[in-house]
Design a protein around this motif. Sequence first.
Motif, PDB file in Angstrom:
ATOM      1  N   ALA A   1     -20.924 -13.045  -7.821  1.00 14.11           N
ATOM      2  CA  ALA A   1     -19.510 -13.085  -8.201  1.00 14.11           C
ATOM      3  C   ALA A   1     -18.715 -13.332  -6.929  1.00 14.11           C
ATOM      4  N   ILE A   2     -17.834 -14.321  -6.961  1.00 15.51           N
ATOM      5  CA  ILE A   2     -17.005 -14.658  -5.807  1.00 15.51           C
ATOM      6  C   ILE A   2     -15.621 -14.048  -6.011  1.00 15.51           C
ATOM      7  N   LEU A   3     -15.190 -13.218  -5.061  1.00 15.38           N
ATOM      8  CA  LEU A   3     -13.882 -12.570  -5.138  1.00 15.38           C
ATOM      9  C   LEU A   3     -12.985 -13.150  -4.047  1.00 15.38           C
ATOM     10  N   SER A   4     -11.965 -13.897  -4.461  1.00 20.13           N
ATOM     11  CA  SER A   4     -11.042 -14.510  -3.512  1.00 20.13           C
ATOM     12  C   SER A   4      -9.631 -14.004  -3.771  1.00 20.13           C
ATOM     13  N   ASP A   5      -8.845 -13.843  -2.693  1.00 21.79           N
ATOM     14  CA  ASP A   5      -7.462 -13.391  -2.860  1.00 21.79           C
ATOM     15  C   ASP A   5      -6.495 -14.566  -2.958  1.00 21.79           C
ATOM     16  N   CYS A   6      -7.036 -15.779  -3.034  1.00 20.64           N
ATOM     17  CA  CYS A   6      -6.188 -16.978  -3.121  1.00 20.64           C
ATOM     18  C   CYS A   6      -6.177 -17.474  -4.568  1.00 20.64           C
ATOM     19  N   LYS A   7      -5.125 -17.166  -5.285  1.00 17.49           N
ATOM     20  CA  LYS A   7      -5.032 -17.544  -6.697  1.00 17.49           C
ATOM     21  C   LYS A   7      -5.022 -19.055  -6.881  1.00 17.49           C
ATOM     22  N   MET A   8      -4.383 -19.771  -5.966  1.00 13.44           N
ATOM     23  CA  MET A   8      -4.332 -21.222  -6.086  1.00 13.44           C
ATOM     24  C   MET A   8      -5.733 -21.826  -6.008  1.00 13.44           C
ATOM     25  N   ALA A   9      -6.558 -21.292  -5.114  1.00 13.33           N
ATOM     26  CA  ALA A   9      -7.921 -21.810  -4.967  1.00 13.33           C
ATOM     27  C   ALA A   9      -8.744 -21.552  -6.224  1.00 13.33           C
ATOM     28  N   THR A  10      -8.640 -20.346  -6.767  1.00 10.76           N
ATOM     29  CA  THR A  10      -9.417 -20.034  -7.968  1.00 10.76           C
ATOM     30  C   THR A  10      -8.931 -20.837  -9.163  1.00 10.76           C
TER      31      THR A  10
ATOM     32  N   PHE B   1       0.805  -1.221   0.000  1.00 12.36           N
ATOM     33  CA  PHE B   1       0.000   0.000   0.000  1.00 12.36           C
ATOM     34  C   PHE B   1       0.840   1.273   0.000  1.00 12.36           C
ATOM     35  N   PHE B   2       2.060   1.225   0.540  1.00  9.18           N
ATOM     36  CA  PHE B   2       2.816   2.454   0.708  1.00  9.18           C
ATOM     37  C   PHE B   2       4.223   2.420   0.095  1.00  9.18           C
ATOM     38  N   THR B   3       4.941   1.304   0.241  1.00  8.41           N
ATOM     39  CA  THR B   3       6.337   1.281  -0.189  1.00  8.41           C
ATOM     40  C   THR B   3       6.522   0.827  -1.628  1.00  8.41           C
ATOM     41  N   CYS B   4       5.500   0.216  -2.217  1.00  5.49           N
ATOM     42  CA  CYS B   4       5.580  -0.166  -3.626  1.00  5.49           C
ATOM     43  C   CYS B   4       5.761   1.094  -4.470  1.00  5.49           C
ATOM     44  N   PRO B   5       6.704   1.112  -5.400  1.00  8.82           N
ATOM     45  CA  PRO B   5       6.943   2.317  -6.226  1.00  8.82           C
ATOM     46  C   PRO B   5       5.684   2.817  -6.923  1.00  8.82           C
ATOM     47  N   ARG B   6       4.849   1.909  -7.424  1.00  7.43           N
ATOM     48  CA  ARG B   6       3.627   2.338  -8.110  1.00  7.43           C
ATOM     49  C   ARG B   6       2.624   2.930  -7.115  1.00  7.43           C
ATOM     50  N   ALA B   7       2.559   2.347  -5.921  1.00  7.00           N
ATOM     51  CA  ALA B   7       1.671   2.884  -4.890  1.00  7.00           C
ATOM     52  C   ALA B   7       2.116   4.278  -4.457  1.00  7.00           C
ATOM     53  N   GLN B   8       3.416   4.493  -4.393  1.00  7.81           N
ATOM     54  CA  GLN B   8       3.923   5.806  -4.014  1.00  7.81           C
ATOM     55  C   GLN B   8       3.520   6.866  -5.038  1.00  7.81           C
ATOM     56  N   ILE B   9       3.504   6.480  -6.313  1.00  6.69           N
ATOM     57  CA  ILE B   9       3.057   7.422  -7.353  1.00  6.69           C
ATOM     58  C   ILE B   9       1.571   7.710  -7.185  1.00  6.69           C
ATOM     59  N   VAL B  10       0.799   6.674  -6.843  1.00  7.93           N
ATOM     60  CA  VAL B  10      -0.641   6.854  -6.637  1.00  7.93           C
ATOM     61  C   VAL B  10      -0.893   7.889  -5.548  1.00  7.93           C
ATOM     62  N   TRP B  11      -0.189   7.779  -4.417  1.00  8.56           N
ATOM     63  CA  TRP B  11      -0.403   8.716  -3.312  1.00  8.56           C
ATOM     64  C   TRP B  11       0.038  10.121  -3.678  1.00  8.56           C
TER      65      TRP B  11
ATOM     66  N   ILE C   1      -8.956   4.591  -2.298  1.00  8.04           N
ATOM     67  CA  ILE C   1      -7.611   4.518  -2.871  1.00  8.04           C
ATOM     68  C   ILE C   1      -6.942   3.199  -2.482  1.00  8.04           C
ATOM     69  N   LEU C   2      -7.052   2.824  -1.197  1.00 11.58           N
ATOM     70  CA  LEU C   2      -6.483   1.547  -0.747  1.00 11.58           C
ATOM     71  C   LEU C   2      -7.119   0.380  -1.498  1.00 11.58           C
ATOM     72  N   TRP C   3      -8.436   0.446  -1.683  1.00  9.25           N
ATOM     73  CA  TRP C   3      -9.169  -0.624  -2.380  1.00  9.25           C
ATOM     74  C   TRP C   3      -8.712  -0.730  -3.834  1.00  9.25           C
ATOM     75  N   GLN C   4      -8.507   0.414  -4.506  1.00  3.11           N
ATOM     76  CA  GLN C   4      -8.074   0.388  -5.896  1.00  3.11           C
ATOM     77  C   GLN C   4      -6.638  -0.108  -6.025  1.00  3.11           C
ATOM     78  N   ILE C   5      -5.792   0.212  -5.055  1.00  2.00           N
ATOM     79  CA  ILE C   5      -4.424  -0.321  -5.067  1.00  2.00           C
ATOM     80  C   ILE C   5      -4.469  -1.843  -4.918  1.00  2.00           C
ATOM     81  N   TRP C   6      -5.344  -2.317  -4.017  1.00  2.00           N
ATOM     82  CA  TRP C   6      -5.490  -3.761  -3.804  1.00  2.00           C
ATOM     83  C   TRP C   6      -5.981  -4.448  -5.077  1.00  2.00           C
ATOM     84  N   LYS C   7      -6.978  -3.863  -5.753  1.00  2.00           N
ATOM     85  CA  LYS C   7      -7.505  -4.465  -6.979  1.00  2.00           C
ATOM     86  C   LYS C   7      -6.469  -4.425  -8.101  1.00  2.00           C
ATOM     87  N   ALA C   8      -5.678  -3.351  -8.154  1.00  2.00           N
ATOM     88  CA  ALA C   8      -4.629  -3.263  -9.169  1.00  2.00           C
ATOM     89  C   ALA C   8      -3.596  -4.363  -8.965  1.00  2.00           C
ATOM     90  N   ARG C   9      -3.294  -4.641  -7.702  1.00  2.00           N
ATOM     91  CA  ARG C   9      -2.367  -5.736  -7.385  1.00  2.00           C
ATOM     92  C   ARG C   9      -2.954  -7.070  -7.844  1.00  2.00           C
TER      93      ARG C   9
END
Length: 204
Positions: free
Chosen positions: A187-196, A2-12, A55-63
């Motif tokens: 629509a099911i939204l899971s953060d576990c790529k292996m499960a999906t 959310f904060f230290t990623c170079p792309r996230a820093q540009i977002v903020w 903003i945090l939610w959009q960073i998470w979705k972008a990831r």
Amino acid sequence: MFFTCPRAQIVWKLAPIRWEKLRDLQCNLWRWGEVVAQTGSKEDGMKHINLTVNILWQIWKARGNVVFEQQRGEARDIVLRAQQEWLEYEEVLQQEGATKQKGMAANQKEQVKVPSVEGIIRFSTDAALNARMIRTGKGIVARHRTGKIIRAKGVVERKKGEALMEETLTIRLALQMAREVGWRKIAILSDCKMATDYIRCNNV
């Protein structure tokens, strides 16, 4: 992320809101969030908090797009989407407030109707394991297309679970909830790529 990623820093840097005084707390998201929440009592404080959450939610979705779809978006687009969703949320709040005021002025006895749940209901699912305490947790949140939470469920069990199994069981719980309520478009939204990946490949 959310904060230290170079792309996230540009977002903020592009975002129309600043939290520079909280830089020292960025290593502790929980503490950072607590301090941000304390600004809610100030003028326009809740607006700042709501925009920050978007903003945090959009960073998470972008990831997620990078991990699941191998699509890398521009920081400017992330900020624009966050602003757009925030403005839509504020508009809904204003409409709901106007409806309530109108109802009170007319001394209506009928309650304000709940927003229609027609269309796709989005389920966010997640599982957590605590090996030290030998516990597992499953969390499910169902949201209306406006983003409003319309149903949620949490389950804690005292057992030593396995990550992939618990993630897929959480998805199954979401499907059971949808069936019980009668929702057919979900629509099911899971953060576990292996499960999906397992589910998409019909892997038993």
